[in-house]
Design a protein around this motif. Structure first.
Motif, PDB file in Angstrom:
ATOM      1  N   ASP A  42       0.806  -1.212   0.000  1.00 18.14           N
ATOM      2  CA  ASP A  42       0.000   0.000   0.000  1.00 18.14           C
ATOM      3  C   ASP A  42       0.845   1.271   0.000  1.00 18.14           C
ATOM      4  O   ASP A  42       0.324   2.378   0.163  1.00 18.14           O
ATOM      5  CB  ASP A  42      -0.990   0.006   1.164  1.00 18.14           C
ATOM      6  CG  ASP A  42      -0.332  -0.191   2.519  1.00 18.14           C
ATOM      7  OD1 ASP A  42       0.911  -0.130   2.588  1.00 18.14           O
ATOM      8  OD2 ASP A  42      -1.051  -0.406   3.505  1.00 18.14           O
ATOM      9  N   CYS A  43       2.158   1.108  -0.198  1.00 19.40           N
ATOM     10  CA  CYS A  43       3.042   2.251  -0.446  1.00 19.40           C
ATOM     11  C   CYS A  43       3.487   2.296  -1.914  1.00 19.40           C
ATOM     12  O   CYS A  43       4.417   3.035  -2.257  1.00 19.40           O
ATOM     13  CB  CYS A  43       4.272   2.198   0.457  1.00 19.40           C
ATOM     14  SG  CYS A  43       3.912   2.367   2.210  1.00 19.40           S
ATOM     15  N   SER A  44       2.847   1.505  -2.784  1.00 21.65           N
ATOM     16  CA  SER A  44       3.185   1.502  -4.208  1.00 21.65           C
ATOM     17  C   SER A  44       2.702   2.777  -4.875  1.00 21.65           C
ATOM     18  O   SER A  44       1.587   3.236  -4.617  1.00 21.65           O
ATOM     19  CB  SER A  44       2.536   0.315  -4.915  1.00 21.65           C
ATOM     20  OG  SER A  44       2.927  -0.917  -4.366  1.00 21.65           O
ATOM     21  N   ARG A  45       3.531   3.330  -5.750  1.00 20.90           N
ATOM     22  CA  ARG A  45       3.131   4.488  -6.544  1.00 20.90           C
ATOM     23  C   ARG A  45       3.939   4.510  -7.842  1.00 20.90           C
ATOM     24  O   ARG A  45       4.950   3.828  -7.971  1.00 20.90           O
ATOM     25  CB  ARG A  45       3.283   5.790  -5.789  1.00 20.90           C
ATOM     26  CG  ARG A  45       4.711   6.147  -5.356  1.00 20.90           C
ATOM     27  CD  ARG A  45       5.049   5.629  -3.996  1.00 20.90           C
ATOM     28  NE  ARG A  45       6.197   6.297  -3.405  1.00 20.90           N
ATOM     29  CZ  ARG A  45       6.835   5.846  -2.346  1.00 20.90           C
ATOM     30  NH1 ARG A  45       6.472   4.708  -1.768  1.00 20.90           N
ATOM     31  NH2 ARG A  45       7.853   6.528  -1.845  1.00 20.90           N
ATOM     32  N   THR A 102      -0.599   7.969  -7.204  1.00 25.14           N
ATOM     33  CA  THR A 102      -0.841   7.101  -6.067  1.00 25.14           C
ATOM     34  C   THR A 102      -2.260   6.540  -6.162  1.00 25.14           C
ATOM     35  O   THR A 102      -3.227   7.301  -6.117  1.00 25.14           O
ATOM     36  CB  THR A 102      -0.691   7.881  -4.747  1.00 25.14           C
ATOM     37  OG1 THR A 102       0.563   8.576  -4.745  1.00 25.14           O
ATOM     38  CG2 THR A 102      -0.747   6.942  -3.556  1.00 25.14           C
ATOM     39  N   ASN A 147      -3.656   4.235  -1.181  1.00 27.42           N
ATOM     40  CA  ASN A 147      -2.219   4.065  -0.961  1.00 27.42           C
ATOM     41  C   ASN A 147      -1.590   5.325  -0.375  1.00 27.42           C
ATOM     42  O   ASN A 147      -2.167   6.406  -0.412  1.00 27.42           O
ATOM     43  CB  ASN A 147      -1.522   3.694  -2.264  1.00 27.42           C
ATOM     44  CG  ASN A 147      -1.748   2.248  -2.650  1.00 27.42           C
ATOM     45  OD1 ASN A 147      -2.568   1.551  -2.061  1.00 27.42           O
ATOM     46  ND2 ASN A 147      -1.037   1.781  -3.662  1.00 27.42           N
ATOM     47  N   TRP A 148      -0.374   5.147   0.146  1.00 30.72           N
ATOM     48  CA  TRP A 148       0.415   6.228   0.722  1.00 30.72           C
ATOM     49  C   TRP A 148       1.648   6.465  -0.144  1.00 30.72           C
ATOM     50  O   TRP A 148       2.335   5.513  -0.529  1.00 30.72           O
ATOM     51  CB  TRP A 148       0.875   5.887   2.135  1.00 30.72           C
ATOM     52  CG  TRP A 148      -0.199   5.856   3.181  1.00 30.72           C
ATOM     53  CD1 TRP A 148      -1.514   5.535   3.020  1.00 30.72           C
ATOM     54  CD2 TRP A 148      -0.022   6.133   4.567  1.00 30.72           C
ATOM     55  NE1 TRP A 148      -2.177   5.604   4.211  1.00 30.72           N
ATOM     56  CE2 TRP A 148      -1.282   5.967   5.190  1.00 30.72           C
ATOM     57  CE3 TRP A 148       1.066   6.509   5.345  1.00 30.72           C
ATOM     58  CZ2 TRP A 148      -1.474   6.170   6.554  1.00 30.72           C
ATOM     59  CZ3 TRP A 148       0.879   6.708   6.706  1.00 30.72           C
ATOM     60  CH2 TRP A 148      -0.376   6.548   7.303  1.00 30.72           C
ATOM     61  N   SER A 149       1.940   7.743  -0.426  1.00 34.12           N
ATOM     62  CA  SER A 149       3.192   8.138  -1.076  1.00 34.12           C
ATOM     63  C   SER A 149       4.026   8.970  -0.108  1.00 34.12           C
ATOM     64  O   SER A 149       3.563   9.337   0.968  1.00 34.12           O
ATOM     65  CB  SER A 149       2.899   8.952  -2.340  1.00 34.12           C
ATOM     66  OG  SER A 149       2.508   8.140  -3.410  1.00 34.12           O
ATOM     67  N   ASP A 208       1.301  -3.044  -6.082  1.00 38.36           N
ATOM     68  CA  ASP A 208      -0.138  -2.894  -6.246  1.00 38.36           C
ATOM     69  C   ASP A 208      -0.523  -3.282  -7.678  1.00 38.36           C
ATOM     70  O   ASP A 208       0.015  -2.712  -8.638  1.00 38.36           O
ATOM     71  CB  ASP A 208      -0.517  -1.440  -5.963  1.00 38.36           C
ATOM     72  CG  ASP A 208      -2.016  -1.211  -5.875  1.00 38.36           C
ATOM     73  OD1 ASP A 208      -2.742  -1.708  -6.760  1.00 38.36           O
ATOM     74  OD2 ASP A 208      -2.460  -0.529  -4.930  1.00 38.36           O
TER      75      ASP A 208
END
Length: 293
Positions: A137-140, A163, A167-169, A283
């Motif tokens: 969930d940190c994929s961007r 993002t 998710n989190w960037s 992701d």
């Protein structure tokens, strides 16, 4: 006490004429970074002078021609930020140029104070460095237009980050507010766009900035499309995309170093998280569109 009112600039606050955003160095209250977003109706043109800054003409949506003296550059652009990468043009300082869009469009002008005189340069999509960064969930998704690619500006760094919703960037949080062997001092602008949900509703994202050693700052803001957050210092992150709403942001960075490098220090309280991420756990929604530029 929150610093949101000082560092969060809402959509439309700096607009005038065809500029829906015009964040100058003076308006930001610092020394290096600036950003314009020009919205041109079909068939209209805008004359711009770069002044003391170097800049990119970076299509957000639509195509355009850029004329500098007797040279015209054709930018194919893109349908929108949600459909692909774009070609773009580097414009040096003290340059007057005209942007014209036959069908209309929106064009970002990320800028930085320059200290050397360079030549205009057309940059094709093939030169854009694209990647998927992080995991889980940190994929961007990242597009580097003026970081670690063929373009060698004076001070300007510019990149796009996508993002997926939920998710989190910019996580783990990091800083770049001093010059060391591991870090460069960089003023940073985040310019946001949020993809409407499938039902057409407009969404939000969350941006956090908090103190780094000796540099007090406290921002925790709900942001929307075309808002800006300016980051003179401090740890920044996460940038959180609300579930159901994909988040785009354009980063503009510049600072006093002559090497134009993005070098950061992670917050040691959170840096261990990188060791726990599985690089194979990307992701499945990424990339949001093919990166075959």
């Amino acid at each position: 006490m929150s610093d949101n009112d000082k560092y969060v600039i809402r959509a439309g606050e700096t607009s005038h004429g065809n500029f829906e955003t015009d964040l100058t160095i003076e308006r930001a209250g610092w020394e290096w970074s600036a950003l314009g977003v020009l919205a041109l109706p079909a068939g209209e043109a805008e004359q711009v002078n770069s002044g003391e800054t170097e800049l990119l003409v970076l299509p957000l949506e639509g195509s355009c021609t850029v004329t500098i003296a007797d040279q015209t550059y054709e930018l194919a652009g893109r349908e929108s930020i949600w459909t692909g990468v774009t070609d773009y043009l580097y414009v040096p300082r003290n340059t007057t140029f005209e942007i014209k869009s036959d069908k209309g469009g929106r064009f970002a002008l990320p800028a930085a104070k320059a200290t050397v005189d360079l030549e205009p340069r057309y940059c094709p999509t093939e030169e854009v460095v694209t990647m998927v960064r992080g995991a889980g969930d940190c994929s961007r998704q990242v597009h580097n237009y003026s970081i670690g690619n063929e373009l060698k500006p004076s001070h300007l760094l510019a990149t796009e980050v996508y993002t997926p919703g939920g998710n989190w960037s910019s996580y783990p949080p990091h800083k770049h507010d001093e010059h060391t062997e591991q870090e460069r001092q960089l003023e940073e602008i985040y310019y946001y766009e949020i993809r409407p949900a499938k039902n057409g509703t407009e969404g939000m994202a969350i941006q956090r900035i908090y103190p780094s050693p000796g540099k007090p700052i406290d921002v925790c803001a709900e942001v929307h499309s075309r808002d800006i957050v300016i980051m003179p210092y401090g740890y920044h992150g996460p940038s959180i995309a609300a579930p159901g709403y994909d988040l785009y942001y354009l980063n503009v960075m510049a600072g006093p170093a002559e090497d134009a490098q993005w070098m950061v220090t992670l917050d040691p309280h959170y840096s261990w998280i990188n060791d726990e991420l599985d690089p194979k756990d990307i992701d499945p929604r990424l990339p949001l569109f093919p990166l075959d530029n």
